[in-house]
Design a protein around this motif. Structure first.
Motif, PDB file in Angstrom:
ATOM      1  N   HIS A 322      43.902  45.514  34.093  1.00 19.13           N
ATOM      2  CA  HIS A 322      43.141  44.294  34.345  1.00 19.13           C
ATOM      3  C   HIS A 322      41.904  44.588  35.179  1.00 19.13           C
ATOM      4  CE1 HIS A 322      42.194  40.310  36.017  1.00 19.13           C
ATOM      5  NE2 HIS A 322      42.812  39.812  34.952  1.00 19.13           N
ATOM      6  N   LEU A 341      41.340  34.659  37.898  1.00 19.54           N
ATOM      7  CA  LEU A 341      41.152  35.498  39.082  1.00 19.54           C
ATOM      8  C   LEU A 341      41.419  34.698  40.350  1.00 19.54           C
ATOM      9  CD1 LEU A 341      40.167  38.315  40.064  1.00 19.54           C
ATOM     10  CD2 LEU A 341      37.863  37.367  40.103  1.00 19.54           C
ATOM     11  N   CYS A 345      44.438  35.045  43.622  1.00 17.04           N
ATOM     12  CA  CYS A 345      44.001  35.349  44.992  1.00 17.04           C
ATOM     13  C   CYS A 345      44.958  34.697  45.995  1.00 17.04           C
ATOM     14  CB  CYS A 345      42.583  34.825  45.204  1.00 17.04           C
ATOM     15  SG  CYS A 345      41.896  35.214  46.834  1.00 17.04           S
ATOM     16  N   TYR A 368      31.651  38.743  36.825  1.00 19.05           N
ATOM     17  CA  TYR A 368      33.101  38.725  37.079  1.00 19.05           C
ATOM     18  C   TYR A 368      33.479  39.693  38.198  1.00 19.05           C
ATOM     19  CZ  TYR A 368      38.088  39.448  36.421  1.00 19.05           C
ATOM     20  OH  TYR A 368      39.438  39.563  36.640  1.00 19.05           O
ATOM     21  N   ALA A 372      35.231  39.194  41.795  1.00 19.24           N
ATOM     22  CA  ALA A 372      36.477  39.887  42.084  1.00 19.24           C
ATOM     23  C   ALA A 372      36.391  40.653  43.405  1.00 19.24           C
ATOM     24  CB  ALA A 372      36.832  40.829  40.934  1.00 19.24           C
TER      25      ALA A 372
END
Length: 455
Positions: A322, A341, A345, A368, A372
């Motif tokens: 991933h 995402l 978290c 992205y 992240a």
């Protein structure tokens, strides 16, 4: 021996001390160096330039002749000449950008004779496919500079070559006048002089030898002028060359970023379809074996331990895959990937996204991984209670903002991972800004060019 050695030394010094023909012309050792021969080689190689221009000259000449023949049926006089000239110019504009490359290649080789400075790299047509590259040849400034160079340099080189060859022939014949008279059975005429004995031709030989230094400088000046014009037409001024080189660096960096992104996707796909599937199969087989063994047997305990380790390894491997490139980003796009995402978290994250469509692949991937990394820093370092991700796009710019209510004091240069992301953002032509005063809040802002879709 000493004299010949000294002359050879002077020639080597003169060759090394100048990098361009104009600089060599200013040296008192010019005539005893190799530069006059370099200049002569540059001028007499003009037929190579003319041959390289044939892919342009032949269709333009044929088309102009056809235009003349067709228009001559209805027109005559000045109007005929004007329209035929316009037709020829249109043909040059249509044919030259795609056919002028050999002329530029030959000129680069010729310039190496009279200019030792490194030449700027020849730009490559930008475009993902053949049509894009063809379009670039008609829209990029460097392509039209090559056309202008061919239009000016080919006739100029041909004219100088046409004038130089007879002069060299005359000087050569005059210098060899005693030999010509000696081999002839009849008196030989050299201009107003009629010579019947070889001794009478010696003054002509001396005059030709005396003219050689002048001819050497004239050849050097002509070659220097043509080379300077060619270099200026092809690469412009120093500022223009610098801008062109910077543009090429940016395009190269963007190509590297696209290639890197494509490689990430390939690795993710290979791992997902290969090693991950084998791990899934191994975990299932261990689970089946665990069910088939008696619960209290030593073998059952060993298989159960192996089964748990396999499940843990599979979970870690999925996280690893991933991280390389999440499949949801490829399959469903940026907004679903960011929501997924945010859901993983440990800090509560809200995602507010409004996009007119999917950005290009490299832009989407960059956005992205910026989010992240920012959320990873929020979870590890900020002590925040919540975070917000805001994404906006208008078809020209993609804006991403990550904000948290943590303690602040983040420093991009302190090893938080944002330095590498900043380089990655810059590689696609974007900007990254970090605001993190002590006490918070911390805000990461990124703006990326939307650009045409590259999917």
């Amino acid at each position: 021996m000493a004299g010949r050695g000294g002359a050879a030394y002077d020639r080597r010094v003169a060759d090394r001390s100048a990098t361009t023909l104009p600089g060599a012309l200013a040296s008192p050792r010019y005539l005893v160096s190799g530069w006059p021969w370099r200049a002569l080689g540059y001028l007499v190689s003009a037929p190579l330039l003319l041959t390289a221009a044939l892919p342009v000259l032949l269709p333009v000449t044929a088309g102009t002749a056809v235009a003349w023949a067709v228009l001559a049926r209805w027109l005559s006089g000045p109007w005929l000449s004007v329209l035929v000239a316009l037709a020829g110019a249109a043909l040059v504009a249509a044919v030259a950008p795609v056919a002028v490359a050999p002329v530029t290649s030959v000129e680069r080789l010729r310039l190496g004779l009279v200019d030792r400075r490194p030449l700027p790299p020849r730009p490559a047509p930008s475009g993902a496919d053949g049509w894009g590259q063809l379009r670039a040849r008609y829209t990029q400034p460097w392509s039209w500079r090559e056309v202008a160079h061919a239009v000016v340099a080919v006739p100029a080189a041909a004219a100088v070559f046409t004038a130089l060859v007879p002069v060299l022939a005359v000087v050569g014949v005059v210098a060899a006048a005693p030999l010509v008279v000696l081999l002839s059975d009849e008196p030989v005429t050299f201009g107003p002089a009629v010579l019947s004995r070889a001794g009478e031709a010696v003054p002509l030989t001396l005059a030709a030898l005396a003219a050689l230094p002048v001819l050497g400088y004239l050849v050097g000046l002509a070659a220097a002028g043509l080379a300077a014009a060619g270099r200026a037409l092809l690469w412009g001024s120093s500022a223009q060359r610098l801008r062109a080189e910077l543009s090429e660096v940016e395009q190269s960096r963007a190509r590297i970023a696209r290639a890197f992104e494509a490689e990430r996707r390939r690795i993710e796909r290979d791992l997902h379809d290969g090693a991950q599937q084998r791990l899934v199969g191994l975990t299932l087989r261990l689970g089946m074996a665990r069910l088939d063994l008696p619960p209290d047997s030593p073998a059952s305990e060993a298989v159960a331990a192996a089964h748990e380790e396999a499940k843990q390894l599979l979970a870690e491997f999925r996280e690893f895959v991933h991280g390389i490139h999440p499949a949801i980003l490829t399959d469903r796009g940026l907004v679903p990937a960011l929501r997924e995402l945010a859901g993983r978290c440990p800090v509560p994250v809200t995602v507010d996204a409004d996009l007119p469509g999917r950005p290009p692949g490299p832009i989407e991937s960059t956005a992205y991984f910026v989010v992240a990394e920012a959320l990873s820093n929020v979870a590890k370092h900020s002590g925040a209670r919540r975070a917000e991700v805001t994404v906006r796009g208008d078809g020209a710019v993609l804006s991403v903002r990550v904000r948290d209510d943590g303690c602040g004091g983040a420093d991009a240069a302190a090893g938080t991972g944002l330095v590498g992301l900043s380089d990655r953002v810059a590689a696609v032509g974007g900007t990254l800004d970090l605001s993190s005063p002590v006490g918070g809040p911390t805000v990461v802002r990124v703006e990326l060019p939307w650009g045409p879709s590259q999917r």
